[in-house]
Design a protein around this motif. Structure first.
Motif, PDB file in Angstrom:
ATOM      1  N   GLU A  47      13.052   1.784 -31.707  1.00  0.00           N
ATOM      2  CA  GLU A  47      12.895   0.455 -32.309  1.00  0.00           C
ATOM      3  C   GLU A  47      11.706   0.378 -33.254  1.00  0.00           C
ATOM      4  O   GLU A  47      11.757  -0.290 -34.280  1.00  0.00           O
ATOM      5  N   GLU A  48      10.619   1.041 -32.894  1.00  0.00           N
ATOM      6  CA  GLU A  48       9.354   0.862 -33.617  1.00  0.00           C
ATOM      7  C   GLU A  48       9.041   1.957 -34.634  1.00  0.00           C
ATOM      8  O   GLU A  48       8.194   1.759 -35.499  1.00  0.00           O
ATOM      9  N   ASN A  49       9.674   3.135 -34.492  1.00  0.00           N
ATOM     10  CA  ASN A  49       9.420   4.232 -35.431  1.00  0.00           C
ATOM     11  C   ASN A  49       7.912   4.467 -35.597  1.00  0.00           C
ATOM     12  O   ASN A  49       7.373   4.404 -36.711  1.00  0.00           O
ATOM     13  N   PRO A  50       7.178   4.742 -34.494  1.00  0.00           N
ATOM     14  CA  PRO A  50       5.711   4.845 -34.567  1.00  0.00           C
ATOM     15  C   PRO A  50       5.233   6.051 -35.368  1.00  0.00           C
ATOM     16  O   PRO A  50       5.956   7.035 -35.540  1.00  0.00           O
ATOM     17  N   ASP A  51       3.990   5.952 -35.851  1.00  0.00           N
ATOM     18  CA  ASP A  51       3.371   7.044 -36.607  1.00  0.00           C
ATOM     19  C   ASP A  51       2.593   7.975 -35.695  1.00  0.00           C
ATOM     20  O   ASP A  51       2.443   9.159 -35.990  1.00  0.00           O
ATOM     21  N   VAL A  52       2.059   7.422 -34.595  1.00  0.00           N
ATOM     22  CA  VAL A  52       1.309   8.194 -33.600  1.00  0.00           C
ATOM     23  C   VAL A  52       1.651   7.616 -32.231  1.00  0.00           C
ATOM     24  O   VAL A  52       1.849   6.403 -32.091  1.00  0.00           O
ATOM     25  N   ILE A  53       1.703   8.477 -31.194  1.00  0.00           N
ATOM     26  CA  ILE A  53       1.964   8.015 -29.823  1.00  0.00           C
ATOM     27  C   ILE A  53       0.786   8.411 -28.944  1.00  0.00           C
ATOM     28  O   ILE A  53       0.357   9.568 -28.942  1.00  0.00           O
ATOM     29  N   GLY A 177      15.522  10.459 -46.598  1.00  0.00           N
ATOM     30  CA  GLY A 177      15.299   9.182 -45.918  1.00  0.00           C
ATOM     31  C   GLY A 177      16.522   8.299 -46.105  1.00  0.00           C
ATOM     32  O   GLY A 177      16.969   8.080 -47.231  1.00  0.00           O
ATOM     33  N   SER A 178      17.101   7.820 -44.992  1.00  0.00           N
ATOM     34  CA  SER A 178      18.244   6.917 -45.103  1.00  0.00           C
ATOM     35  C   SER A 178      17.763   5.561 -45.614  1.00  0.00           C
ATOM     36  O   SER A 178      16.568   5.257 -45.571  1.00  0.00           O
ATOM     37  N   ARG A 179      18.681   4.737 -46.075  1.00  0.00           N
ATOM     38  CA  ARG A 179      18.301   3.406 -46.546  1.00  0.00           C
ATOM     39  C   ARG A 179      17.629   2.620 -45.424  1.00  0.00           C
ATOM     40  O   ARG A 179      16.656   1.904 -45.657  1.00  0.00           O
ATOM     41  N   GLU A 180      18.146   2.748 -44.200  1.00  0.00           N
ATOM     42  CA  GLU A 180      17.565   2.013 -43.063  1.00  0.00           C
ATOM     43  C   GLU A 180      16.143   2.478 -42.776  1.00  0.00           C
ATOM     44  O   GLU A 180      15.249   1.672 -42.522  1.00  0.00           O
ATOM     45  N   GLN A 181      15.918   3.799 -42.816  1.00  0.00           N
ATOM     46  CA  GLN A 181      14.570   4.323 -42.573  1.00  0.00           C
ATOM     47  C   GLN A 181      13.602   3.864 -43.657  1.00  0.00           C
ATOM     48  O   GLN A 181      12.456   3.513 -43.369  1.00  0.00           O
TER      49      GLN A 181
END
Length: 229
Positions: A47-53, A177-181
């Protein structure tokens, strides 16, 4: 909330510690998503597509080690940096965490200042534009700090959306990169924009990049999206 504001996913089962991390990360300019267990973390990951975890080892049910293993075996998330938090300070545990795919390992109790520095270091590796660094691809140079773009030494005029699009492409040249991404990264999850809007801005970016000549470096991948180079 800026669309290009980097997102950190905090996975920590202790609510008080989770809030301390949220407060400090937000003070450093990050957007924060948080989960109290491994199952919730895996849902938020999509859901969030985080950059760092930032991931605690000791979680109920699904352990941090297992969450990390799942993150690193999925093609769409394996490139997201994971900082493992653990009270286990033995070398064998540190090695196990890193072998599972963690990009960094921080022993509890830790210094918040040090952890913030480590998050920023991982962000610089994963999303250099968000960290204000200079990116180069072929004859294109993008300075994220000054918001200037040149091609072949000549300055280009880009709107803010085209600048964010180019930043996204230049961080991972060749990656489709897809349109959604692209919508998630450039416009943000909280804003509804039609996917056709992406095509319009890709067209504008293409035009801006070619204003002084040079080959078209933006590639349209039929049925998949767009890529640089």
């Amino acid at each position: 909330m800026p669309a290009d504001q980097p997102t950190v996913l905090v996975v920590e089962d202790e609510a008080a510690q989770r809030e301390v991390l949220r407060y400090n990360l937000e003070a450093e300019g990050f957007r924060v998503a948080s989960a109290g267990n491994g199952e919730e973390a895996m849902v938020l990951l999509d859901e969030e597509n985080p950059d760092v975890i930032v991931l605690d080892w000791m979680l109920p049910n699904l352990s941090g080690i297992e969450v990390c293993r799942q993150i690193k075996t999925r093609p769409e998330t394996r490139g997201v940096p994971v900082i493992m938090l653990s009270a286990r300070s033995e070398e064998v545990d540190r090695v196990r965490g890193l072998e599972t795919g963690a990009d960094d390992y921080v022993v509890k109790p830790y210094s918040l200042r040090e952890l913030m520095a480590r998050v920023k270091a991982q962000l610089r590796r994963a999303r250099p534009a968000a960290a204000g660094l200079r990116l180069e691809f072929e004859d294109i140079v993008l300075d994220a700090e000054t918001h200037r773009v040149t091609r072949g030494g000549q300055e280009l005029k880009l709107g803010p959306t085209e600048f964010r699009l180019l930043s996204t492409f230049m961080e991972k040249p060749g990656r489709v990169g897809s349109r959604e991404q692209l919508l998630d990264r450039v416009w943000g999850r909280d804003i509804y924009v039609d996917t056709r809007t992406v095509d319009v801005h890709i067209g504008r970016l293409r035009k801006a990049l070619g204003v002084h000549g040079g080959e078209d470096l933006l590639r349209t991948v039929r049925g998949a999206g767009y890529a640089l180079g």
